[in-house]
Structure formats: C-alpha cells, structure tokens
Design a protein around this motif. Structure first.
Motif, PDB file in Angstrom:
ATOM      1  N   GLY A   1       0.807  -1.213   0.000  1.00 28.65           N
ATOM      2  CA  GLY A   1       0.000   0.000   0.000  1.00 28.65           C
ATOM      3  C   GLY A   1       0.839   1.262   0.000  1.00 28.65           C
ATOM      4  N   ARG A   2       0.174   2.392   0.117  1.00 26.66           N
ATOM      5  CA  ARG A   2       0.833   3.701   0.096  1.00 26.66           C
ATOM      6  C   ARG A   2       1.621   3.905   1.390  1.00 26.66           C
ATOM      7  NH1 ARG A   2      -0.830   8.894   1.817  1.00 26.66           N
ATOM      8  NH2 ARG A   2       0.166  10.607   0.688  1.00 26.66           N
ATOM      9  N   ARG A   3       2.941   4.058   1.269  1.00 28.08           N
ATOM     10  CA  ARG A   3       3.846   4.250   2.401  1.00 28.08           C
ATOM     11  C   ARG A   3       3.670   3.148   3.448  1.00 28.08           C
ATOM     12  NH1 ARG A   3       2.244   9.800   2.391  1.00 28.08           N
ATOM     13  NH2 ARG A   3       1.332   9.490   4.454  1.00 28.08           N
ATOM     14  N   GLY A   4       3.292   1.939   2.995  1.00 30.43           N
ATOM     15  CA  GLY A   4       3.191   0.804   3.911  1.00 30.43           C
ATOM     16  C   GLY A   4       1.953   0.800   4.775  1.00 30.43           C
ATOM     17  N   GLU A   5       0.950   1.650   4.457  1.00 35.02           N
ATOM     18  CA  GLU A   5      -0.237   1.741   5.305  1.00 35.02           C
ATOM     19  C   GLU A   5      -1.027   0.436   5.313  1.00 35.02           C
ATOM     20  OE1 GLU A   5      -2.316   5.088   3.776  1.00 35.02           O
ATOM     21  OE2 GLU A   5      -0.966   6.570   4.665  1.00 35.02           O
ATOM     22  N   THR A   6      -1.163  -0.208   4.144  1.00 32.14           N
ATOM     23  CA  THR A   6      -1.907  -1.468   4.085  1.00 32.14           C
ATOM     24  C   THR A   6      -1.179  -2.562   4.868  1.00 32.14           C
ATOM     25  OG1 THR A   6      -2.718  -0.845   1.888  1.00 32.14           O
ATOM     26  CG2 THR A   6      -2.974  -3.148   2.533  1.00 32.14           C
ATOM     27  N   LEU A   7       0.136  -2.618   4.732  1.00 33.42           N
ATOM     28  CA  LEU A   7       0.924  -3.613   5.466  1.00 33.42           C
ATOM     29  C   LEU A   7       0.810  -3.394   6.965  1.00 33.42           C
ATOM     30  CD1 LEU A   7       2.900  -5.993   5.248  1.00 33.42           C
ATOM     31  CD2 LEU A   7       4.769  -4.329   5.165  1.00 33.42           C
TER      32      LEU A   7
ATOM     33  N   GLY B   1       9.635  -8.974   1.544  1.00 30.23           N
ATOM     34  CA  GLY B   1      10.981  -8.766   1.019  1.00 30.23           C
ATOM     35  C   GLY B   1      11.817  -8.002   2.026  1.00 30.23           C
ATOM     36  N   ASP B   2      12.457  -6.932   1.576  1.00 27.90           N
ATOM     37  CA  ASP B   2      13.216  -6.071   2.486  1.00 27.90           C
ATOM     38  C   ASP B   2      12.569  -4.689   2.576  1.00 27.90           C
ATOM     39  OD1 ASP B   2      13.727  -5.257  -0.079  1.00 27.90           O
ATOM     40  OD2 ASP B   2      15.886  -4.971   0.207  1.00 27.90           O
ATOM     41  N   TYR B   3      11.216  -4.640   2.479  1.00 26.69           N
ATOM     42  CA  TYR B   3      10.518  -3.352   2.478  1.00 26.69           C
ATOM     43  C   TYR B   3      10.780  -2.564   3.757  1.00 26.69           C
ATOM     44  CZ  TYR B   3       6.898   0.137   2.968  1.00 26.69           C
ATOM     45  OH  TYR B   3       6.248   1.326   3.186  1.00 26.69           O
ATOM     46  N   ARG B   4      10.668  -3.208   4.919  1.00 30.50           N
ATOM     47  CA  ARG B   4      10.845  -2.499   6.186  1.00 30.50           C
ATOM     48  C   ARG B   4      12.241  -1.885   6.279  1.00 30.50           C
ATOM     49  NH1 ARG B   4       5.855  -1.621   8.441  1.00 30.50           N
ATOM     50  NH2 ARG B   4       4.708  -3.557   8.768  1.00 30.50           N
ATOM     51  N   GLU B   5      13.253  -2.636   5.872  1.00 27.35           N
ATOM     52  CA  GLU B   5      14.629  -2.139   5.940  1.00 27.35           C
ATOM     53  C   GLU B   5      14.830  -0.948   5.004  1.00 27.35           C
ATOM     54  OE1 GLU B   5      14.453  -6.248   7.383  1.00 27.35           O
ATOM     55  OE2 GLU B   5      13.736  -5.257   5.578  1.00 27.35           O
ATOM     56  N   ARG B   6      14.262  -1.049   3.793  1.00 27.98           N
ATOM     57  CA  ARG B   6      14.403   0.059   2.834  1.00 27.98           C
ATOM     58  C   ARG B   6      13.649   1.291   3.300  1.00 27.98           C
ATOM     59  NH1 ARG B   6      11.824  -0.748  -1.410  1.00 27.98           N
ATOM     60  NH2 ARG B   6      10.943  -2.824  -1.111  1.00 27.98           N
TER      61      ARG B   6
END
Length: 313
Positions: free
Chosen positions: A164-170, A195-200
């Motif tokens: 989602g947008r800026r990780g809002e859905t996650l 994947g590595d979304y949180r780290e990025r």
C-alpha cells in the motif's frame, strides 16, 4: 513488569492516541496495542452507541538492587547550546542503518513447522486468508520467532497491493494479524515484512531525518514532516537524537500526527492545520450562508496612476 493504560475515542486511532498519552512514555518505547471494543454508532444519531476502547502497554525490565543499596539517580547531561545557528552544512554523526534494533529473532522456518494453535499459527492463518482474498496465492511465507514475538516474512510477485501507500496497508494487516494472534488472550507481538521493504523504508526515513535536520540547522527554521504512524515517527525521533543542534517533537492527533524538527533551544509551536471548510451549513434553513462581498465600483486607472517604477509589492 507491564505498564498499561486504557484509552477511549470515537475512532480506534483516537482511542490509541488517548491510551498512549495516558501511558505517559516516550514514543521511542516499544508500545503494544490491544483492541478491546470497536466503536458503535448511535441509532438515528441519538440513542445508544459506544466509543472505541484499546489497551496500550509496554514491558519494563525490573532492575535488581544488590546489597540493599538504592540506585543512584543519573546525573543529567549538560548540553552546550549554540548561540547562533551555523550557516554551514549540518554536522551529522554517523547514524546506524537500523535505529530500532530489537532482540534477535531465530532462524526463518517454513510455516509448516508452526502449529496452528500457537499465536504465530493463528496470525499466519489470518494473513493467508487475506492474501487469498486479494488474489495473492503464490506467496512464500517464512517465520522467525523469539520470546513472545514472531516475524512473518513474505516474498513473491504482485505484493505491492499488500504494502500500500507508504506501507499503510501492510501496517493495517500487521495490526489485524496481531489481534488474531492474541484472540485467546496474551501479549504476543506480530510483525510483517515483504521482502526487504521495512529495511528500505527505515533507511529512507533516516536519510530524510538527516536531510531535513541539515536544512533546519542551516536556515534556523523548523520543518514539519508529513503525517506518519508511530513506528515511522519513532525512527525519525531516534535518528534526530544522533544529530547535534536539532530536536524533534510530535504534534497532532490520530493519523494526522506529524513530526516537527527544529533548532535545539528554540521555541517549538504546533504546525498549523489547513482548514478546508468553506463556510458553515445552516441546518435550520438547509442553506449555506452567502459570504460573497460585492466589490466596490471603481473608476478605471489612468496612466498617471501607475507607479513610476512599476508595481511595488
């Protein structure tokens, strides 16, 4: 030892902010949220209804006292304030790539090794159901665990819809998976990553904090960032702590809460919120008031009326 507080609000976000405020701890703490009751609307806007209720809590490590001696209070560090904001670029200390290091998780294992009756198993079942509902069927899921917590790792194609947008859905899916994990009671923490979304995302926020801090030190003016969730605000606050000459504060409520970075020692004011309302509604007559003001009739300007050096602002 667990410190907790109960919050109420018209929405779940308002209840969370109320509980965190009552908890009276720094946003840098690892605050956990449990949903107790959903908000209910009033019938015909008059009868019944109830507010959302949530529970915020943190785990506080108990300090052992040897020999019955009382712990000595820590001396406050004196900070030498700069008389003038430097005009050169900000001198930023080397910030670690990760600012929210938690105790290490164990090795990632396949979901088949996780019992469905455990909190992690309940969270995995819920995540799988949501992924199937949005058409993400070919997703590889692995789990890392530690005491009272699990991290669910997902990889596959077409998972941007889950971020989602800026990780809002996650973030929303992570919150709901935590509720599923604790459905039978307890305080089990669930975190999701694709994947590595949180780290990025964390690396991006640290770079943002460094860049905005440099601008604040150079200009001496405060800067307000876009609204962020508590996790992202915590990353910004922690990164700013490593930068000399600037401080960070949070203002606002719910999803509109923002971080303001300002020069250390300067007066910090809450940012102004844009009021987009265009006049109030007259309920008694069902009409909006006419706020139009007719412009006065003026004679056309003559050439002699124009300033000699053009328009002066």
């Amino acid at each position: 030892m667990i410190k907790e507080a109960i919050g109420f609000g018209n929405t779940i976000d308002e209840a969370k902010e109320d509980a965190i405020a009552k908890l009276n701890v720094s946003e840098l703490e690892d605050i956990q949220i449990d949903l107790i009751a959903m908000p209910k609307k009033k019938i015909l806007g008059l009868f019944g209804g109830s507010k959302a209720e949530v529970r915020a809590y943190i785990e506080i490590a108990e300090k052992k006292i040897k020999g019955g001696k009382k712990p000595q209070p820590k001396k406050e560090k004196t900070v030498q304030k700069q008389k003038e904001a430097p005009k050169a670029e900000a001198q930023v200390k080397e910030v670690p790539k990760k600012v929210n290091d938690a105790p290490d998780y164990g090795e990632a294992v396949d979901v088949a090794e996780i019992s469905a009756e455990t909190p992690a198993g309940k969270a995995i079942a819920y995540v799988k159901a949501v992924l199937s509902a949005v058409g993400c069927n070919e997703v590889e899921i692995k789990v890392q665990s530690r005491e009272n917590a699990s991290r669910i790792l997902m990889s596959g194609e077409d998972l941007s819809i889950v971020i989602g947008r800026r990780g809002e859905t996650l973030d929303s899916l992570q919150y709901l998976a935590s509720l599923a994990a604790n459905n039978g009671g307890g305080h089990y923490k669930i975190s999701l990553n694709i994947g590595d979304y949180r780290e990025r995302r964390e690396e991006t926020l640290i770079k943002l904090a460094n860049r905005i801090s440099a601008q604040v030190i150079k200009t001496g003016k405060s800067r307000t960032l876009e609204p962020m969730n508590p996790y992202e605000r915590r990353i910004i606050h922690t990164a700013v702590q490593n930068i000399e000459g600037v401080v960070s504060n949070s203002f606002g409520e719910g999803t509109g809460r923002r971080v303001v970075i300002s020069v250390e020692g300067a007066e910090v004011r809450p940012p102004r919120m844009n009021d987009r309302r265009r006049g109030s509604y007259n309920r008694s007559r069902g009409q909006r008031p006419n706020n139009k003001v007719e412009a006065p009739v003026r004679e056309p300007k003559k050439d002699s009326d124009i300033p000699l050096y053009g328009k002066i602002n």
